[in-house]
Enzyme design. Structure first.
Site, PDB file in Angstrom:
ATOM      1  N   HIS A 156      -8.215  -5.086  -0.186  1.00  0.00           N
ATOM      2  CA  HIS A 156      -6.909  -4.464   0.014  1.00  0.00           C
ATOM      3  C   HIS A 156      -6.172  -5.057   1.212  1.00  0.00           C
ATOM      4  CE1 HIS A 156      -3.898  -1.407  -0.554  1.00  0.00           C
ATOM      5  NE2 HIS A 156      -4.055  -0.923   0.660  1.00  0.00           N
ATOM      6  N   SER A 177       0.834  -1.190   0.000  1.00  0.00           N
ATOM      7  CA  SER A 177       0.000   0.000   0.000  1.00  0.00           C
ATOM      8  C   SER A 177       0.881   1.257   0.000  1.00  0.00           C
ATOM      9  CB  SER A 177      -0.943  -0.043   1.212  1.00  0.00           C
ATOM     10  OG  SER A 177      -1.948   0.937   1.124  1.00  0.00           O
ATOM     11  N   ASP A 186      -9.089  -6.388  -4.624  1.00  0.00           N
ATOM     12  CA  ASP A 186      -8.689  -5.094  -4.082  1.00  0.00           C
ATOM     13  C   ASP A 186      -9.246  -3.994  -4.980  1.00  0.00           C
ATOM     14  OD1 ASP A 186      -7.450  -2.833  -3.100  1.00  0.00           O
ATOM     15  OD2 ASP A 186      -5.404  -3.614  -3.250  1.00  0.00           O
TER      16      ASP A 186
END
Length: 397
Positions: free
Chosen positions: A361, A163, A328
């Site tokens: 995610h 991320s 995601d």
């Protein structure tokens, strides 16, 4: 998320064990991208495994928005949950501490010990609070390079991040190409979409409109903007999960057998989000949350090259592993493929895997057999290159 253990249980055999955080103080000023200067700063960090004699086996862990230095192991025997990435750091895990020396730190602007809004500002005699300067991904990488210098690490064997952490790894490959031998970018993007910036802005406005925010000086008013931070976390948490994950975990299940025809919690998913928000609002700093989301928004290395990402990536010298997850939708696989295409266009060696996962995610934080296999294979190759694992060892594992 990392599994908790009962207080009476011994620590798992594949755990890095009991870890004591360390603090590195820097009194050389750090010029920031915003034009301001930090006269001095602290970075809190943890290490796992042993640094070899030629210091060639070091791995840098870059954390995501709400992450920190405590990535693996436990701080004491009674800690129920390990560090946030314990599923992937430890003996025999993807980032194998039998071979690697792992460094994980809390970034500048954080609220877990590194210099940030909760730190004392010697110039004013107050906490930094909202006066803490805006920080960017490039600022973080520059401060991380100073930590590497302090530890005597001239070159990372691997820089790893998921991320927002993946953005830092990209920045390392461009800003210090000679200091990174391999890059792992997981569930990340080379820049935020308008939708992602919009989510961040909703979260920031939830915090800033809380009456207890006091323009960021809530500590001086003995208050906390809990309601705003709770709402910000609830919005964010929804984006971290997939529809399938939420459906399988909660469905439309009610907390009780009957509808109450009111606005109290009725559905299990409501209860879950409120719990997550309540917990976060007492453990994370609101000013830090504002800073971190802005750092996300600002990251766009191609902006200085008329939008040409391949040109921005030209300085990179290392092989890349890029991984995404099918469900995601916060940083979807299409954004990872955009990065992969740019790396190929720039002539960089890159491997890409899109992992089939229902967890959205958050999948980058969780154990998964294929994720582990791809990740481990890349890390084993890096260990072999660093001379800390033989080719035979690689085959037998």
């Amino acid at each position: 998320m990392p599994e908790s253990h009962r207080l009476s249980d011994p620590l798992p055999a594949d755990s890095v064990g009991i870890i004591t955080p360390q603090v590195a103080h820097f009194d050389t000023p750090l010029a920031l991208a915003c034009g301001k200067v930090l006269p001095e700063f602290d970075l809190v960090y943890e290490t796992y495994g042993s640094l070899n004699a030629d210091r060639s086996n070091a791995v840098l862990i870059c954390h995501a928005l709400s992450g920190h230095h405590h990535a693996a192991g436990y701080h004491h025997d009674e800690e129920r949950k390990p560090g946030w990435w314990d599923a992937h750091i430890g003996p025999g895990k993807s980032i194998d501490t039998n071979h690697f020396f792992v460094v994980s730190l809390n970034n500048l602007g954080g609220c877990h010990g590194s210099t940030g809004p909760l730190s004392h500002n010697s110039d004013t005699g107050r906490l930094w609070g909202p006066d803490f300067p805006m920080v960017t991904v490039s600022d973080w990488v520059n401060s991380q390079a100073r930590l590497a210098d302090r530890l005597g690490i001239k070159r990372w064997a691997v820089a790893v991040g998921g991320s927002l952490g993946g953005m830092q790894v990209l920045q390392w490959s461009m800003a210090f190409p000679e200091r990174i031998a391999n890059a792992v970018v997981i569930a990340a993007t080379p820049r935020l979409s308008a939708q992602n910036i919009a989510f961040n802005e909703v979260a920031r406005q939830a915090i800033r409109s809380d009456p207890d925010f006091h323009a960021g000086w809530y500590s001086e008013h003995q208050t906390l903007p809990k309601r705003g931070l709770k709402l910000a976390r609830m919005v964010g948490h929804i984006t971290y999960l997939s529809e399938d994950a939420m459906g399988s975990k909660f469905g439309r299940d009610l907390r009780t057998d009957d509808l109450n025809f009111g606005f109290d919690v009725e559905f299990q998913v409501e209860s879950y989000l409120r719990y997550q928000g309540d917990t976060f609002s007492t453990t994370f700093d609101a000013n830090t949350y504002l800073l971190m989301t802005k750092a996300l928004d600002y990251f766009d290395p191609a902006a200085c090259y008329a939008g040409n990402l391949a040109q921005a990536l030209a300085p990179a010298q290392c092989p890349f592993l890029v991984m995404s997850f099918t469900s995601d939708w916060r940083f979807p696989p299409s954004r990872s493929r955009e990065l992969v295409d740019a790396l190929i266009q720039a002539g960089k060696p890159v491997s890409y895997a899109n992992i089939d996962s229902p967890y959205g995610h958050d999948a980058f934080l969780l154990p998964d057999d294929r994720y582990h296999a791809v990740f481990s294979a890349f890390m084993q190759r890096a260990a072999t290159e660093a001379g800390v694992m033989s080719a035979n060892d690689e085959v037998t594992q």
